[in-house]
Scaffold this motif. Structure first.
Motif, PDB file in Angstrom:
ATOM      1  N   PRO A 104      37.550  86.006  81.386  1.00 22.51           N
ATOM      2  CA  PRO A 104      36.956  84.415  81.901  1.00 22.51           C
ATOM      3  C   PRO A 104      37.954  83.507  81.542  1.00 22.51           C
ATOM      4  O   PRO A 104      38.969  83.669  80.650  1.00 22.51           O
ATOM      5  N   VAL A 105      37.972  82.425  82.183  1.00 25.34           N
ATOM      6  CA  VAL A 105      38.753  81.202  82.001  1.00 25.34           C
ATOM      7  C   VAL A 105      37.855  80.145  81.913  1.00 25.34           C
ATOM      8  O   VAL A 105      36.991  79.906  82.468  1.00 25.34           O
ATOM      9  N   LEU A 106      38.179  79.313  81.083  1.00 27.79           N
ATOM     10  CA  LEU A 106      37.645  78.124  80.733  1.00 27.79           C
ATOM     11  C   LEU A 106      38.514  76.849  80.469  1.00 27.79           C
ATOM     12  O   LEU A 106      39.493  77.101  79.843  1.00 27.79           O
ATOM     13  N   ARG A 107      38.405  75.830  81.284  1.00 23.61           N
ATOM     14  CA  ARG A 107      39.476  74.667  81.496  1.00 23.61           C
ATOM     15  C   ARG A 107      38.654  73.353  80.920  1.00 23.61           C
ATOM     16  O   ARG A 107      37.566  72.924  81.637  1.00 23.61           O
ATOM     17  N   LEU A 108      38.827  73.075  79.740  1.00 27.44           N
ATOM     18  CA  LEU A 108      38.347  71.675  79.071  1.00 27.44           C
ATOM     19  C   LEU A 108      39.540  70.641  79.432  1.00 27.44           C
ATOM     20  O   LEU A 108      40.418  70.878  79.443  1.00 27.44           O
TER      21      LEU A 108
END
Length: 260
Positions: A104-108
Motif C-alpha cells: 500500500p501507498v499512503l500520501r499525507l
C-alpha cells in the motif's frame, strides 16, 4: 527538512498475533495509541496467529478501533501455514478481510508512506524484497515532495540475520539510499530496537524502528510494547510504550537529529 513547527506523530504496532493474544493488552492499547493523536498509525504484520478467517475478522475489528489513517502490511503468520491455500491463494484471506493492496501507498500532507509485503508463499520465516518492490521504494518515496517524511513499512527488519533474514536486502538498502528514506518501520522479532542504518558508501542513514509485539503472548521475555515516533523540523524521537499492569508506560526513548 520539515517547515519550522511542522510535526508528525506515527504510532507503530506490530505482531498482534490475534488468536494468541493477551485480552488485557487488546483492551487497553487502543486508548494508549489514541492518546498520542497520531498523524498515521502503522501496523507491520503478523495480525493473526494462523491466518484463519476468524482471526482476520478479529484483526479487522481491532484495526477499525485504531486511530486512522492506517498503513498495514502482512507478515509471515498472515499466510496459511501448510495448506493448498498457501500454494494457490496465499493472501486471499488477508486481501478479502484486511486490505486488497499488498504494497500500500499512503500520501499525507508532509508525509509519504509505502508498505511492502515481504512474505512470499515459499518462505515460512525469512522474508524477501523483490526487484520490483525495491524499484517501488525509489519511484514512490524518491518522488515524495521536498521536505516530506519518507516512510517505509515492512514486516521483516532489513538488518535481521539468520532465519529472520531478508533476501534482497542489499538491493533494498541501495533503494533506501537513492530514495533518501527517513524512517524504516518493521516487526517480526518481537523485540524493540531502534538506531541508524548504515547504507554502504552513502552518508544517508535512515532511522530503523523495530516494534515489539503489541498484544500477543509471544513476548520472548521482553514484555509487550508498541512505539510512537515524533518527527519535527529538528529531530526524530522514538518512544517505546511498554505494557505495565492494566496500562502502558514509557520505556526506552531515543532522540535522533533530523537529517537535512
Amino acid at each position: 527538512m520539515l517547515d519550522a513547527g511542522a510535526r508528525h506523530v506515527v504510532a507503530h504496532l506490530s505482531d498482534l498475533h490475534l488468536g494468541a493474544h493477551d485480552p488485557a493488552a487488546v483492551a487497553s492499547v487502543v486508548d494508549d495509541v489514541a492518546a498520542v493523536a497520531p498523524t498515521l498509525t502503522v501496523v507491520t504484520g503478523d495480525l493473526t496467529m494462523r491466518a484463519r478467517a476468524g482471526q482476520f475478522r478479529r484483526a479487522r475489528e481491532f484495526l477499525d478501533r485504531l486511530p486512522g489513517p492506517l498503513l498495514v502490511v502482512a507478515g509471515n503468520h498472515d499466510v496459511p501455514l501448510v495448506s493448498v491455500e498457501r500454494v494457490l491463494a496465499p493472501y486471499r484471506r488477508y486481501q478479502r478481510l484486511i486490505l486488497p493492496e499488498l504494497d500500500p501507498v499512503l500520501r499525507l500532507p508532509g508525509l509519504t508512506a509505502l508498505g511492502l509485503q515481504t512474505t512470499p508463499r515459499w518462505r515460512w520465516k525469512s522474508g524477501r524484497v523483490s526487484r520490483r518492490q525495491s524499484e517501488a521504494v525509489v519511484s514512490v518515496l524518491g518522488s515524495a515532495p521536498a521536505g516530506a517524511v519518507r516512510l517505509l513499512a515492512l514486516h521483516h527488519p532489513p538488518r535481521a540475520t539468520g532465519l529472520e533474514r531478508l533476501v534482497g536486502r542489499d538491493r533494498l538498502l541501495r533503494a533506501l539510499a537513492r530514495a533518501r528514506v527517513d524512517l524504516v518501520l518493521a516487526g517480526h522479532t518481537h523485540v524493540f530496537r531502534t538506531g541508524r542504518m548504515e547504507l554502504g558508501a552513502t552518508a544517508h542513514r535512515p532511522i530503523e524502528v523495530v516494534a515489539g509485539t503489541a498484544v500477543s503472548r509471544r513476548t520472548r521475555g521482553t514484555g509487550r510494547s508498541w512505539t510512537v515516533i515524533r518527527v519535527d523540523a529538528s529531530a526524530v524521537v522514538v518512544e517505546e510504550r511498554r505494557q505495565s499492569g492494566t496500562g502502558w508506560r514509557t520505556g526506552t526513548v531515543r532522540r535522533f537529529p533530523r537529517a537535512g
